[in-house]
Design a protein around this motif. Sequence first.
Motif, mmCIF file in Angstrom:
data_model
loop_
_atom_site.group_PDB
_atom_site.id
_atom_site.type_symbol
_atom_site.label_atom_id
_atom_site.label_comp_id
_atom_site.label_asym_id
_atom_site.label_seq_id
_atom_site.Cartn_x
_atom_site.Cartn_y
_atom_site.Cartn_z
ATOM 1 N N VAL A 246 52.069 43.150 -61.931
ATOM 2 C CA VAL A 246 52.243 43.353 -62.769
ATOM 3 C C VAL A 246 51.596 43.773 -64.641
ATOM 4 O O VAL A 246 51.886 44.404 -65.299
ATOM 5 N N LEU A 247 50.819 43.327 -64.090
ATOM 6 C CA LEU A 247 49.449 42.988 -64.664
ATOM 7 C C LEU A 247 48.857 44.607 -64.921
ATOM 8 O O LEU A 247 48.405 45.261 -65.710
ATOM 9 N N THR A 248 49.098 44.318 -63.408
ATOM 10 C CA THR A 248 48.284 46.451 -62.525
ATOM 11 C C THR A 248 49.041 47.491 -63.007
ATOM 12 O O THR A 248 48.287 48.504 -63.770
ATOM 13 N N ALA A 249 50.115 47.089 -63.402
ATOM 14 C CA ALA A 249 51.112 48.171 -64.009
ATOM 15 C C ALA A 249 51.378 48.744 -65.414
ATOM 16 O O ALA A 249 51.580 49.301 -65.752
ATOM 17 N N GLY A 250 50.242 47.923 -65.968
ATOM 18 C CA GLY A 250 50.647 47.488 -67.608
ATOM 19 C C GLY A 250 51.136 46.895 -68.439
ATOM 20 O O GLY A 250 51.454 47.444 -70.493
ATOM 21 N N ILE A 251 51.617 45.469 -68.101
ATOM 22 C CA ILE A 251 52.669 45.050 -69.122
ATOM 23 C C ILE A 251 51.593 44.673 -69.905
ATOM 24 O O ILE A 251 50.452 43.997 -69.626
ATOM 25 N N ALA A 252 52.219 44.010 -71.618
ATOM 26 C CA ALA A 252 51.878 43.694 -72.316
ATOM 27 C C ALA A 252 51.555 42.635 -72.554
ATOM 28 O O ALA A 252 50.979 41.672 -73.425
ATOM 29 N N VAL A 253 52.646 41.716 -71.892
ATOM 30 C CA VAL A 253 52.655 40.088 -72.196
ATOM 31 C C VAL A 253 53.570 39.379 -71.301
ATOM 32 O O VAL A 253 54.043 40.561 -70.032
#
Length: 381
Positions: A246-253
Amino acid sequence: MKIARVETFLVPPRWLFCRIETDDGVVGWGEPVVEGRAEVVRSAVEVLAEYLVGKDPLRIQDHWQVLSKGGFYRGGPVLSSAVAGIDQALWDITGRALGVPVHTLLGGPVRDTVRVYAWVGGDEPERLKEEVTAQVEAGFSAVKMNAAGRTPPIGSPAETAAVVERVAAAREALGPHRDVAVDFHGRFSAANTRRVLHEIAPLHPLFAEEPVLPEQAHLLPGLVATSSVPLATGERLYGRADFLPVLTAGIAVAQPDLSHAGGISEVTRIASLAETFGAHLAPHCPLGPIALAASLQVAFATPNFLIQEQSRGIHYNKDADLLSYLVDTEPFRFADGQAHRTALPGLGIAVDESAVRAADRSGHAWRNPVWRHADGSFAEW
Ligand SMILES: O=C(O)[C@@H](O)[C@H](O)[C@H](O)CO
Ligand SMILES: [Mg+2]
């Protein structure tokens, strides 16, 4: 010092606490729980306790490795929550044994106050506006609201308009200097979320939470690319490996829960991982006082921290709330919408042991509601 005893307490409204006692009398508390599955996590803690009794409580890292990985099968909500609660209690013991708060053990404070948000409900815009106003008057500078309850996979114009109207009502009550976060709970299809995000973007939400279900991380990059609303997720992710996609996918938080994602040990690692993606930490915590205390200790020591959830004013049932099991409720008053750092040892709270023991005698059997659409089909969330 050796671990002498591990006890668990099933306490209303829907929580499970654990108490770890050492042979020289130091006691630490943790909150190992999955909402609606507390008894299952209790059994997991009992199994893990077999290993812990007789061991040195200060070897937190080694115990975390053995408990998380030593059973061959890893991860998931039950095991990770059981480990989380034990981990919190071991950090609490270590802090108390050394006479320092956990945030000192984590490298020392990077801030003195932690911004917290309150939850607001209400299906009608007017009701929501009243709830937001009440929280603003109570001192909060940020609130979180549900996008909607049962939503069809793709909403009608009226259903979409109703969501927008409610977010607009919250924004109006908050003004431009406070924040509203919107929790989608994975209840919307990605197609519906895309449409709704576009409509609420002008209202400047702080973030949109669980815009899709946790197992649909592969859909997040599309949403990130098409919306200006910062995306948040993580309450149903249980460790670093779950956060990587999910971090790789670009979530901000990133929103790990201190009681689900492996405790203080693993959430600090998740925070560091998030930092490498330029993402911020906003720990999930609709739980009890020990989970919140653990969250705040991490927040005081985490550079890329954003805001903290807490459950003041959320009543899952009338028997108990966030303040029910504390000797001193002052740390969770949040009069100015903030938690203030103290030098109290360990997790920085005093648990009311007799209240916990009394509550466990009646226990609870809290279960998640099962929702259905108007046509009778199961509504997932
Ligand atoms: O972000 C929140 O606090 C909610 O999504 C809760 O986790 C959910 O209702 C289950 O407890
Ligand atoms: Mg949520």
